[in-house]
Design a protein around this motif. Structure first.
Motif, PDB file in Angstrom:
ATOM      1  N   GLU A  75       0.873  -1.179   0.000  1.00  0.00           N
ATOM      2  CA  GLU A  75       0.000   0.000   0.000  1.00  0.00           C
ATOM      3  C   GLU A  75       0.911   1.230   0.000  1.00  0.00           C
ATOM      4  OE1 GLU A  75      -3.212  -0.210   2.838  1.00  0.00           O
ATOM      5  OE2 GLU A  75      -3.230   1.972   3.128  1.00  0.00           O
ATOM      6  N   HIS A  76       0.440   2.313  -0.582  1.00  0.00           N
ATOM      7  CA  HIS A  76       1.256   3.537  -0.514  1.00  0.00           C
ATOM      8  C   HIS A  76       0.342   4.761  -0.469  1.00  0.00           C
ATOM      9  CE1 HIS A  76       1.378   5.155  -4.831  1.00  0.00           C
ATOM     10  NE2 HIS A  76       0.544   4.144  -4.873  1.00  0.00           N
ATOM     11  N   TYR A  77       0.941   5.896  -0.373  1.00  0.00           N
ATOM     12  CA  TYR A  77       0.231   7.179  -0.220  1.00  0.00           C
ATOM     13  C   TYR A  77       0.439   7.945  -1.529  1.00  0.00           C
ATOM     14  CZ  TYR A  77      -0.640  11.789   2.134  1.00  0.00           C
ATOM     15  OH  TYR A  77      -1.081  13.034   2.521  1.00  0.00           O
ATOM     16  N   ALA A 111      -0.427  10.531  -3.253  1.00  0.00           N
ATOM     17  CA  ALA A 111      -0.116  11.962  -3.416  1.00  0.00           C
ATOM     18  C   ALA A 111       1.270  12.300  -2.892  1.00  0.00           C
ATOM     19  CB  ALA A 111      -1.166  12.803  -2.694  1.00  0.00           C
ATOM     20  N   MET A 112       1.826  11.432  -2.051  1.00  0.00           N
ATOM     21  CA  MET A 112       3.114  11.733  -1.415  1.00  0.00           C
ATOM     22  C   MET A 112       4.278  10.928  -1.984  1.00  0.00           C
ATOM     23  SD  MET A 112       3.948  11.510   2.674  1.00  0.00           S
ATOM     24  CE  MET A 112       5.621  11.716   3.317  1.00  0.00           C
ATOM     25  N   ARG A 123       6.762  12.286  -4.792  1.00  0.00           N
ATOM     26  CA  ARG A 123       7.565  13.405  -4.294  1.00  0.00           C
ATOM     27  C   ARG A 123       8.629  12.916  -3.303  1.00  0.00           C
ATOM     28  NH1 ARG A 123       4.831  18.433  -1.110  1.00  0.00           N
ATOM     29  NH2 ARG A 123       3.174  18.011  -2.614  1.00  0.00           N
ATOM     30  N   LYS A 166      12.696  13.265  -3.803  1.00  0.00           N
ATOM     31  CA  LYS A 166      13.579  13.946  -2.845  1.00  0.00           C
ATOM     32  C   LYS A 166      14.764  13.059  -2.473  1.00  0.00           C
ATOM     33  CE  LYS A 166      11.774  16.196   0.687  1.00  0.00           C
ATOM     34  NZ  LYS A 166      10.807  16.541   1.775  1.00  0.00           N
ATOM     35  N   TRP A 172       3.661   0.597   2.739  1.00  0.00           N
ATOM     36  CA  TRP A 172       3.416  -0.341   3.846  1.00  0.00           C
ATOM     37  C   TRP A 172       3.175  -1.717   3.261  1.00  0.00           C
ATOM     38  CZ3 TRP A 172       1.241   4.444   3.203  1.00  0.00           C
ATOM     39  CH2 TRP A 172       1.737   5.424   4.066  1.00  0.00           C
ATOM     40  N   TRP A 187       0.236  -6.819   8.906  1.00  0.00           N
ATOM     41  CA  TRP A 187       1.085  -5.715   8.448  1.00  0.00           C
ATOM     42  C   TRP A 187       2.499  -5.919   8.964  1.00  0.00           C
ATOM     43  CZ3 TRP A 187      -0.584  -2.542   4.776  1.00  0.00           C
ATOM     44  CH2 TRP A 187      -1.960  -2.492   4.551  1.00  0.00           C
ATOM     45  N   LEU A 195      -6.397  11.363   6.149  1.00  0.00           N
ATOM     46  CA  LEU A 195      -6.157  10.089   5.450  1.00  0.00           C
ATOM     47  C   LEU A 195      -5.591   9.065   6.424  1.00  0.00           C
ATOM     48  CD1 LEU A 195      -4.338  11.453   2.242  1.00  0.00           C
ATOM     49  CD2 LEU A 195      -6.788  11.020   2.557  1.00  0.00           C
ATOM     50  N   TYR A 196      -6.001   7.810   6.231  1.00  0.00           N
ATOM     51  CA  TYR A 196      -5.513   6.709   7.074  1.00  0.00           C
ATOM     52  C   TYR A 196      -4.922   5.632   6.165  1.00  0.00           C
ATOM     53  CZ  TYR A 196      -8.718   8.950  10.358  1.00  0.00           C
ATOM     54  OH  TYR A 196      -9.366   9.864  11.151  1.00  0.00           O
ATOM     55  N   PHE A 197      -3.770   5.087   6.574  1.00  0.00           N
ATOM     56  CA  PHE A 197      -3.139   4.030   5.778  1.00  0.00           C
ATOM     57  C   PHE A 197      -2.850   2.794   6.627  1.00  0.00           C
ATOM     58  CE2 PHE A 197      -2.168   7.914   3.466  1.00  0.00           C
ATOM     59  CZ  PHE A 197      -2.513   7.550   2.176  1.00  0.00           C
ATOM     60  N   ARG A 255      -5.915   2.582   8.804  1.00  0.00           N
ATOM     61  CA  ARG A 255      -7.076   2.596   7.928  1.00  0.00           C
ATOM     62  C   ARG A 255      -8.057   1.488   8.326  1.00  0.00           C
ATOM     63  NH1 ARG A 255      -7.603  -0.659   4.074  1.00  0.00           N
ATOM     64  NH2 ARG A 255      -5.383  -1.027   3.715  1.00  0.00           N
ATOM     65  N   ALA A 309       1.831  12.973   8.417  1.00  0.00           N
ATOM     66  CA  ALA A 309       2.316  13.929   7.418  1.00  0.00           C
ATOM     67  C   ALA A 309       1.284  15.038   7.279  1.00  0.00           C
ATOM     68  CB  ALA A 309       2.525  13.229   6.077  1.00  0.00           C
ATOM     69  N   ASN A 343       0.183  17.771   4.462  1.00  0.00           N
ATOM     70  CA  ASN A 343       0.349  18.115   3.047  1.00  0.00           C
ATOM     71  C   ASN A 343       1.512  17.361   2.405  1.00  0.00           C
ATOM     72  OD1 ASN A 343      -1.861  19.839   3.276  1.00  0.00           O
ATOM     73  ND2 ASN A 343      -0.544  21.530   3.971  1.00  0.00           N
ATOM     74  N   GLN A 344       1.538  16.052   2.638  1.00  0.00           N
ATOM     75  CA  GLN A 344       2.498  15.130   2.013  1.00  0.00           C
ATOM     76  C   GLN A 344       3.946  15.311   2.475  1.00  0.00           C
ATOM     77  OE1 GLN A 344       0.772  17.116  -0.860  1.00  0.00           O
ATOM     78  NE2 GLN A 344      -1.014  16.048  -0.015  1.00  0.00           N
ATOM     79  N   GLU A 345       4.131  15.932   3.656  1.00  0.00           N
ATOM     80  CA  GLU A 345       5.477  16.012   4.245  1.00  0.00           C
ATOM     81  C   GLU A 345       5.400  15.408   5.644  1.00  0.00           C
ATOM     82  OE1 GLU A 345       8.245  17.211   2.901  1.00  0.00           O
ATOM     83  OE2 GLU A 345       7.500  18.326   1.158  1.00  0.00           O
ATOM     84  N   PHE A 346       6.360  14.510   5.960  1.00  0.00           N
ATOM     85  CA  PHE A 346       6.394  13.950   7.315  1.00  0.00           C
ATOM     86  C   PHE A 346       6.453  15.082   8.338  1.00  0.00           C
ATOM     87  CE2 PHE A 346       8.505  10.430   4.916  1.00  0.00           C
ATOM     88  CZ  PHE A 346       7.587   9.427   5.209  1.00  0.00           C
ATOM     89  N   GLU A 361      -4.087  18.653   4.328  1.00  0.00           N
ATOM     90  CA  GLU A 361      -4.267  17.210   4.177  1.00  0.00           C
ATOM     91  C   GLU A 361      -3.390  16.537   5.234  1.00  0.00           C
ATOM     92  OE1 GLU A 361      -4.474  15.191   0.246  1.00  0.00           O
ATOM     93  OE2 GLU A 361      -2.670  14.121   0.895  1.00  0.00           O
ATOM     94  N   ALA A 380      -2.231  13.062   7.093  1.00  0.00           N
ATOM     95  CA  ALA A 380      -2.217  11.605   6.921  1.00  0.00           C
ATOM     96  C   ALA A 380      -1.657  10.933   8.163  1.00  0.00           C
ATOM     97  CB  ALA A 380      -1.375  11.231   5.698  1.00  0.00           C
ATOM     98  N   PHE A 392      -0.356   7.067   9.652  1.00  0.00           N
ATOM     99  CA  PHE A 392       0.069   5.746   9.168  1.00  0.00           C
ATOM    100  C   PHE A 392       1.100   5.154  10.119  1.00  0.00           C
ATOM    101  CE2 PHE A 392       1.799   9.315   6.597  1.00  0.00           C
ATOM    102  CZ  PHE A 392       3.113   9.325   7.022  1.00  0.00           C
TER     103      PHE A 392
END
Lengths: 88, 153, 153, 88
Positions: free
Chosen positions: C53-55, C57-58, C61, C65, C125, C137, D9-11, D15, D61, D63-66, D78, D80, D82
Motif C-alpha cells: 500500500e502507498h500514499y 499523493a506523497m 515526491r 527527494k 506499507w 502488516w 487520510l488513514y493508511f 485505515r 504527514a 500536506n504530504q510532508e512527514f 491534508e 495523513a 500511518f
C-alpha cells in the motif's frame, strides 16, 4: 633425461618489452626461485633486461597462482610475469 | 556455485539477473555492479577505446575463487561474474557482478567485495587507445589496493 | 534529473540500465539494487504474497527527494528509482534503484543510500498474505532505521 | 465563512482500525496541532480510538510532508496518519 623446460609467459608491457608472449626455457640448476629466474632472464637480451628493469612493478604467478619473488620453481612450471592487474 | 564467464561479447544484465533468480523464492535482495569504459576527464588526453588483455589459463580460476569467497562470506543464494576482454569502445560494458542474498546488506556488500577483489586479484590489464593511435598501459591505483584491503584476506 | 516511477507493473533492469546510460561516455560504474518478495524462513509462518500500500499523493515526491539527495551527494550521472505497489507474489520484484557515476565507489554507495533511505522515508506499507488467507502488516525494523542513520540527514 | 475542512487520510492498519481511508472534518479551533487532532479524533468512534491507541507507533504527514505530533495544522490541510513505513 633432461628436466622439463619452464613455460615463461609475459603480459601487457612486459610482453611488449620482452618482445614475446611465451617461451620455453630450461635454466641452470642454480636458478631456484622466481627472483633467481628474473636475474637469469634479464641477461638473455636487451628486451628481457627492459622487461625486468623495474622489479618493484612486476607481479608473477606459478602455475596460475599469484606468488612472491621468493617462491621456488620446479621443472615444467608455467611462470607468468605481468604488471599489477588493472581489470574490472 | 557462481556463474563466471570471461568473454569478448557483451552481456545483458536483465537476462543474467533473470537466470540468477529463476526458481528462487528465498532471495530478498540483488546487488549488481557494471563497470563501463569511461571517457577521460576534460583535462586529460582523450581516450577512444580500451583493450583488455588477460591470462586465459588463470582468469577463469581467479574469478571463480573470488566468487566462491563472496558466496562463503555472505551465504549468497546466487552470484554471477562476467568480465569482457579484447577491444572495448567508449561506453562499452567491461564487467558485471551480481550477488543475490536473503537480505539487502549482504547482497550490496558482496557486490562491492566482488568488484574490489576483482580489481586487484584477477589477471586483466587495460590498455588505453588515444585519438592519434598511441596506446598506454593503465597503471594500477593505490586506491584499488586500499578498497580491496577493506575486506581482509 | 532522476527517473522515479511508482507503478503496479514489473520493471526490466536491462531496459532501465540501457536508458540510463544511453549517450553517456563519462559513466564508469553503475550500482543497482533489486528488492524482491522473499519466502518466510522455514521456522516462520509461510507467506504467499505481499500487498504494497502507498500514499499516492506523497510517494512520487518522497522518492524524488531521496533521489535528488543521492544525485547531490555523489554527483551522479544517472539515477533511477522504480517502486511497485499492489499485490506481489513470491519472487516478484518490488523495487529497483540504479545509480551511475564516474567511479564505482560512488555508484555503489549511492545505490546503498537510495535503498536505505527509501526503506525509512518513502510512504509504503507491506502487508503479508498467509496460506490460510490471513494477513498481517509488516512491522518496521530497527535495523532499517540504523541503516538509514548511517547516512546522516 | 466557515474554515475549510481538513482532509484526514488513514493508511495500513490505521485505515483498517479506523474503518475508513479518508474523511473531511472541521475540528474546533482549540485543535491546533497534530497531537490535539489525535486526541479529538480518538473520541469520535471506537474505530478511531483503536486506530490511535498506540501513539508511539503512529507517524503523520501534513500536506504530504512527514511531521511531528507537535506540528501546527491549519484549515484545508491534508493530514495523513500511518504506521512506520515498510517499503523497499
Amino acid at each position: 633425461m633432461n628436466p622439463a623446460p619452464l613455460t615463461i609467459l609475459y603480459f601487457a608491457w612486459l610482453r611488449e618489452r620482452a618482445g614475446r608472449s611465451e617461451e620455453q626455457l630450461t635454466p641452470p640448476e642454480t636458478v631456484r626461485t622466481i627472483a633467481d629466474l628474473i636475474t637469469w632472464l634479464s641477461q638473455r637480451s636487451a628486451g628481457h633486461a627492459a622487461a625486468f628493469a623495474h622489479t618493484a612493478t612486476i607481479r608473477c604467478a606459478i602455475n596460475q597462482e599469484f606468488c612472491d619473488p621468493s617462491a621456488a620453481i620446479k621443472p615444467g612450471d608455467e611462470i607468468a610475469f605481468f604488471p599489477p592487474v588493472t581489470g574490472g | 556455485m557462481a556463474k563466471v564467464n570471461v568473454q569478448t561479447q557483451d552481456f545483458d544484465i536483465g537476462a543474467e539477473t533473470a537466470a540468477l533468480t529463476a526458481g528462487h523464492t528465498n532471495i530478498g535482495g540483488i546487488g549488481c555492479f557494471i563497470g563501463t569504459v569511461r571517457a577521460a576527464p576534460p583535462d586529460q588526453r582523450a581516450i577512444t577505446a580500451l583493450t583488455l588483455e588477460h591470462y586465459p589459463a588463470m582468469t577463469q580460476r581467479a574469478l571463480e575463487k573470488i566468487a566462491a569467497e563472496a558466496e562463503r562470506r555472505w551465504s549468497l543464494l546466487g552470484c554471477t561474474v562476467i568480465h569482457r576482454h579484447g577491444r572495448l569502445e567508449l561506453g562499452a560494458n567491461i564487467v558485471l557482478v551480481i550477488a543475490a542474498a536473503a537480505h539487502r546488506q549482504a547482497a550490496l556488500d558482496a557486490a562491492s567485495f566482488l568488484i574490489d577483489w576483482l580489481k586487484t586479484k584477477a589477471p586483466f590489464w587495460k590498455q588505453e587507445h588515444f585519438l592519434d593511435g598511441a596506446t598506454t598501459w593503465v597503471e594500477a591505483k593505490s586506491t584499488d589496493a586500499d578498497a580491496a584491503a577493506r575486506w581482509s584476506d
